[in-house]
Design a protein around this motif. Structure first.
Motif, PDB file in Angstrom:
ATOM      1  N   GLU A 305       0.818  -1.217   0.000  1.00 38.88           N
ATOM      2  CA  GLU A 305       0.000   0.000   0.000  1.00 38.88           C
ATOM      3  C   GLU A 305       0.853   1.269   0.000  1.00 38.88           C
ATOM      4  O   GLU A 305       0.399   2.322  -0.450  1.00 38.88           O
ATOM      5  N   ALA A 306       2.092   1.172   0.525  1.00 41.45           N
ATOM      6  CA  ALA A 306       2.954   2.342   0.643  1.00 41.45           C
ATOM      7  C   ALA A 306       3.905   2.502  -0.538  1.00 41.45           C
ATOM      8  O   ALA A 306       4.772   3.377  -0.512  1.00 41.45           O
ATOM      9  N   VAL A 307       3.727   1.692  -1.583  1.00 44.94           N
ATOM     10  CA  VAL A 307       4.613   1.726  -2.749  1.00 44.94           C
ATOM     11  C   VAL A 307       3.909   2.442  -3.900  1.00 44.94           C
ATOM     12  O   VAL A 307       2.729   2.175  -4.165  1.00 44.94           O
ATOM     13  N   PRO A 308       4.562   3.360  -4.604  1.00 48.26           N
ATOM     14  CA  PRO A 308       3.942   3.951  -5.799  1.00 48.26           C
ATOM     15  C   PRO A 308       3.475   2.859  -6.759  1.00 48.26           C
ATOM     16  O   PRO A 308       4.185   1.884  -7.006  1.00 48.26           O
ATOM     17  N   GLY A 309       2.256   3.031  -7.266  1.00 48.60           N
ATOM     18  CA  GLY A 309       1.688   2.026  -8.149  1.00 48.60           C
ATOM     19  C   GLY A 309       1.242   0.767  -7.443  1.00 48.60           C
ATOM     20  O   GLY A 309       0.827  -0.211  -8.080  1.00 48.60           O
ATOM     21  N   HIS A 310       1.315   0.771  -6.100  1.00 48.13           N
ATOM     22  CA  HIS A 310       0.938  -0.399  -5.295  1.00 48.13           C
ATOM     23  C   HIS A 310       1.644  -1.677  -5.757  1.00 48.13           C
ATOM     24  O   HIS A 310       1.072  -2.770  -5.747  1.00 48.13           O
ATOM     25  N   ILE A 316       7.017 -10.019  -5.259  1.00 50.38           N
ATOM     26  CA  ILE A 316       7.687 -10.134  -6.562  1.00 50.38           C
ATOM     27  C   ILE A 316       9.135 -10.589  -6.378  1.00 50.38           C
ATOM     28  O   ILE A 316       9.620 -11.470  -7.104  1.00 50.38           O
ATOM     29  N   LEU A 317       9.829 -10.021  -5.407  1.00 48.86           N
ATOM     30  CA  LEU A 317      11.217 -10.419  -5.175  1.00 48.86           C
ATOM     31  C   LEU A 317      11.300 -11.865  -4.692  1.00 48.86           C
ATOM     32  O   LEU A 317      12.227 -12.596  -5.059  1.00 48.86           O
ATOM     33  N   ARG A 318      10.359 -12.278  -3.869  1.00 46.88           N
ATOM     34  CA  ARG A 318      10.340 -13.680  -3.428  1.00 46.88           C
ATOM     35  C   ARG A 318      10.193 -14.618  -4.620  1.00 46.88           C
ATOM     36  O   ARG A 318      10.943 -15.604  -4.759  1.00 46.88           O
ATOM     37  N   ALA A 330       7.573 -21.576 -13.677  1.00 49.04           N
ATOM     38  CA  ALA A 330       6.134 -21.830 -13.841  1.00 49.04           C
ATOM     39  C   ALA A 330       5.369 -21.412 -12.592  1.00 49.04           C
ATOM     40  O   ALA A 330       4.291 -20.806 -12.681  1.00 49.04           O
ATOM     41  N   TYR A 331       5.920 -21.726 -11.443  1.00 47.70           N
ATOM     42  CA  TYR A 331       5.315 -21.287 -10.175  1.00 47.70           C
ATOM     43  C   TYR A 331       5.306 -19.760 -10.102  1.00 47.70           C
ATOM     44  O   TYR A 331       4.282 -19.150  -9.766  1.00 47.70           O
ATOM     45  N   GLY A 332       6.445 -19.137 -10.428  1.00 50.83           N
ATOM     46  CA  GLY A 332       6.521 -17.689 -10.381  1.00 50.83           C
ATOM     47  C   GLY A 332       5.508 -17.027 -11.294  1.00 50.83           C
ATOM     48  O   GLY A 332       4.857 -16.044 -10.918  1.00 50.83           O
ATOM     49  N   LYS A 333       5.352 -17.553 -12.496  1.00 45.26           N
ATOM     50  CA  LYS A 333       4.375 -16.985 -13.429  1.00 45.26           C
ATOM     51  C   LYS A 333       2.946 -17.150 -12.911  1.00 45.26           C
ATOM     52  O   LYS A 333       2.119 -16.238 -13.034  1.00 45.26           O
ATOM     53  N   MET A 334       2.654 -18.321 -12.356  1.00 43.24           N
ATOM     54  CA  MET A 334       1.311 -18.568 -11.837  1.00 43.24           C
ATOM     55  C   MET A 334       0.932 -17.532 -10.786  1.00 43.24           C
ATOM     56  O   MET A 334      -0.174 -16.983 -10.796  1.00 43.24           O
ATOM     57  N   ARG A 335       1.862 -17.228  -9.876  1.00 40.72           N
ATOM     58  CA  ARG A 335       1.575 -16.285  -8.807  1.00 40.72           C
ATOM     59  C   ARG A 335       1.694 -14.821  -9.277  1.00 40.72           C
ATOM     60  O   ARG A 335       0.849 -13.990  -8.962  1.00 40.72           O
ATOM     61  N   TYR A 336       2.744 -14.527 -10.027  1.00 41.10           N
ATOM     62  CA  TYR A 336       3.002 -13.146 -10.442  1.00 41.10           C
ATOM     63  C   TYR A 336       1.836 -12.575 -11.238  1.00 41.10           C
ATOM     64  O   TYR A 336       1.445 -11.411 -11.048  1.00 41.10           O
ATOM     65  N   ASN A 337       1.261 -13.370 -12.119  1.00 43.07           N
ATOM     66  CA  ASN A 337       0.219 -12.856 -12.993  1.00 43.07           C
ATOM     67  C   ASN A 337      -1.152 -12.768 -12.334  1.00 43.07           C
ATOM     68  O   ASN A 337      -2.105 -12.277 -12.934  1.00 43.07           O
ATOM     69  N   LEU A 338      -1.232 -13.192 -11.062  1.00 46.42           N
ATOM     70  CA  LEU A 338      -2.424 -12.918 -10.262  1.00 46.42           C
ATOM     71  C   LEU A 338      -2.406 -11.506  -9.691  1.00 46.42           C
ATOM     72  O   LEU A 338      -3.462 -10.957  -9.350  1.00 46.42           O
ATOM     73  N   LEU A 339      -1.209 -10.935  -9.542  1.00 44.83           N
ATOM     74  CA  LEU A 339      -1.128  -9.578  -9.002  1.00 44.83           C
ATOM     75  C   LEU A 339      -1.915  -8.614  -9.893  1.00 44.83           C
ATOM     76  O   LEU A 339      -1.793  -8.642 -11.110  1.00 44.83           O
ATOM     77  N   GLY A 340      -2.716  -7.815  -9.249  1.00 42.14           N
ATOM     78  CA  GLY A 340      -3.606  -6.921  -9.980  1.00 42.14           C
ATOM     79  C   GLY A 340      -4.996  -7.494 -10.159  1.00 42.14           C
ATOM     80  O   GLY A 340      -5.941  -6.749 -10.407  1.00 42.14           O
ATOM     81  N   GLY A 341      -5.131  -8.821 -10.009  1.00 41.47           N
ATOM     82  CA  GLY A 341      -6.438  -9.460 -10.165  1.00 41.47           C
ATOM     83  C   GLY A 341      -6.792 -10.376  -9.018  1.00 41.47           C
ATOM     84  O   GLY A 341      -7.795 -11.085  -9.072  1.00 41.47           O
ATOM     85  N   ASN A 349       0.110  -4.931  -7.078  1.00 45.12           N
ATOM     86  CA  ASN A 349       0.243  -4.989  -8.530  1.00 45.12           C
ATOM     87  C   ASN A 349       1.585  -5.543  -8.971  1.00 45.12           C
ATOM     88  O   ASN A 349       2.524  -5.658  -8.186  1.00 45.12           O
ATOM     89  N   ARG A 350       1.658  -5.857 -10.259  1.00 48.42           N
ATOM     90  CA  ARG A 350       2.889  -6.314 -10.876  1.00 48.42           C
ATOM     91  C   ARG A 350       3.847  -5.133 -11.060  1.00 48.42           C
ATOM     92  O   ARG A 350       3.537  -4.006 -10.698  1.00 48.42           O
ATOM     93  N   ALA A 351       4.995  -5.426 -11.663  1.00 45.29           N
ATOM     94  CA  ALA A 351       6.020  -4.392 -11.847  1.00 45.29           C
ATOM     95  C   ALA A 351       6.068  -3.885 -13.284  1.00 45.29           C
ATOM     96  O   ALA A 351       7.120  -3.455 -13.763  1.00 45.29           O
ATOM     97  N   ASP A 352       4.929  -3.884 -13.967  1.00 40.09           N
ATOM     98  CA  ASP A 352       4.886  -3.471 -15.369  1.00 40.09           C
ATOM     99  C   ASP A 352       5.514  -2.093 -15.595  1.00 40.09           C
ATOM    100  O   ASP A 352       6.256  -1.886 -16.559  1.00 40.09           O
ATOM    101  N   ARG A 353       5.197  -1.158 -14.698  1.00 38.17           N
ATOM    102  CA  ARG A 353       5.581   0.246 -14.905  1.00 38.17           C
ATOM    103  C   ARG A 353       6.712   0.670 -13.983  1.00 38.17           C
ATOM    104  O   ARG A 353       6.892   1.854 -13.703  1.00 38.17           O
ATOM    105  N   VAL A 354       7.499  -0.292 -13.517  1.00 37.06           N
ATOM    106  CA  VAL A 354       8.459   0.032 -12.464  1.00 37.06           C
ATOM    107  C   VAL A 354       9.472   1.081 -12.904  1.00 37.06           C
ATOM    108  O   VAL A 354       9.916   1.917 -12.109  1.00 37.06           O
TER     109      VAL A 354
END
Length: 394
Positions: A305-310, A316-318, A330-341, A349-354
């Motif tokens: 909540e305290a990060v720009p762009g949430h 993500i680093l984990r 495959a595990y990372g993709k499964m979890r990462y792409n849930l961020l935002g949804g 959220n994901r790091a699309d706009r980092v």
């Protein structure tokens, strides 16, 4: 089967539980149930009972799971099975109780042994649960009426939320995530142990690393155990943990987990089996990522909540660490792409706009503040795919 006292519930709990999230017909509880799907769920329950796995867990949010279980559970000797269902807390406790009644009607039982507030994942749901006259008070009234034997909660929350719920002192048990690839909740488990609460680890095989489809590298590092057995032992070797969920989609899914039992039965056997595997994994993590990164990547990270762009930096680093070092992409993709949804179940959220975000203030207390933005960009390049939404209700 091995059994452990489930904290102050005094229930004799099998160390492997039959989770009800993967064998149902559909996530939509309005969908018709096919004969083949019903035969499969009944075969799963029959196999579980045959193995001594008499704890059967489900939730109102698991689509057709309760309805399908309601066709077999009433045919089993009631004193031989431990049934748990879960209902999400609501702002209005009357709505919470109405949903409980719906669950009981579908299960066709007069009581459940374990009843959990499902998904106490954030401050809002914590308040709905704990406030005077809230959902926990409503659940405890059901306990007084004899309609549930013990009251607990399930959670995907940050440790501060879990610990607040634990330290309230009124819950008998907790369902939470903790396993080798995500050990963040350990202080909350210790707090639960101090309260003599039952501790049930959820989704160790799926959210614990997608271990039913492990990377070749992870398989090699875990030899002579399978990654599933390694992770089961990692969890159950701790006396604070009483049971872990086997989310069976078919009867054969129990078989690999059963291989952990002989190593839990002998004094020191689990630790002896784990020690060389943990050493190899740690050495590989250090070889790929470096000791300085491993020791400090998580230090000083703000909540999402305290990060720009949430951006959910910690998660993500984990995921990046295990994808890079252990080929758990495959595990990372499964979890990462849930961020935002993922809603409150998997927030941020994901790091699309980092590269567009100024993270300097958010990372001011992080020893790795200069490196983290580049790692986030690398993680997005490694893990990004089509965004997905979490299944189920609430």
């Amino acid at each position: 089967m091995l059994y452990r006292r489930f904290g102050r519930t005094e229930i004799k709990m099998p160390v492997l539980s039959c989770g009800g999230m993967r064998y149902q017909q559909s996530w939509n509880d309005k969908d018709p149930i096919s004969p083949a799907s019903q035969r499969n769920i009944e075969a799963c329950i029959e196999r579980a009972i045959e193995l001594g796995i008499n704890h059967i867990e489900t939730a109102r949010g698991y689509g057709t799971s309760e309805e399908q279980l309601g066709k077999i559970l009433p045919t089993l000797p009631r004193e031989r099975i431990i049934v748990q269902t879960k209902v999400s807390p609501e702002a209005d406790p009357a709505e919470f109780l109405a949903t409980f009644e719906r669950s009981m009607k579908l299960l066709r039982l007069d009581h459940v042994d374990l009843f959990a507030l499902h998904g106490v994942n954030d401050e809002t749901r914590l308040s709905w649960s704990l406030r005077k006259g809230g959902c926990l008070d409503a659940a405890l009234e059901l306990k007084r009426q004899g309609r549930v034997r013990a009251v607990g909660f399930s959670t995907h929350a940050a440790p501060r939320v879990i610990t607040a719920m634990v330290q309230d002192g009124r819950c008998d048990y907790v369902n939470l995530h903790w396993y080798y690839v995500n050990q963040l909740a350990w202080p909350a488990i210790q707090a639960a142990a101090e309260q003599d609460m039952g501790v049930f680890i959820i989704s160790p095989t799926d959210k614990g690393g997608r271990l039913y489809e492990p990377s070749d590298k992870l398989v090699r590092l875990c030899d002579p155990l399978s990654p599933i057995v390694f992770n089961d032992l990692f969890c159950l070797a701790r006396p604070e943990v009483h049971t872990i969920s086997v989310g069976a989609a078919r009867p054969a899914d129990f078989d690999e987990h059963m291989k952990a039992l002989p190593l839990l039965d002998g004094e020191g056997a689990a630790q002896a089996a784990l020690a060389p595997i943990l050493r190899r994994i740690d050495e590989e993590l250090e070889r790929v990522l470096g000791r300085a990164w491993l020791e400090t990547w998580h230090v000083g990270l703000p909540d999402w909540e305290a990060v720009p762009g949430h951006v959910n930096i910690r998660e993500i680093l984990r995921l990046y660490n295990f994808a890079r070092a252990l080929d758990m992409t495959a595990y990372g993709k499964m979890r990462y792409n849930l961020l935002g949804g993922g809603g409150h179940w998997f927030p941020g959220n994901r790091a699309d706009r980092v590269r567009e975000l100024d993270l300097a203030q958010a990372l001011a207390g992080a020893p790795q503040r200069h490196r983290i933005p580049e790692v986030l960009a690398e993680a997005h390049a490694l893990l990004a795919g089509q965004e997905v939404r979490r299944l189920g209700k609430h």
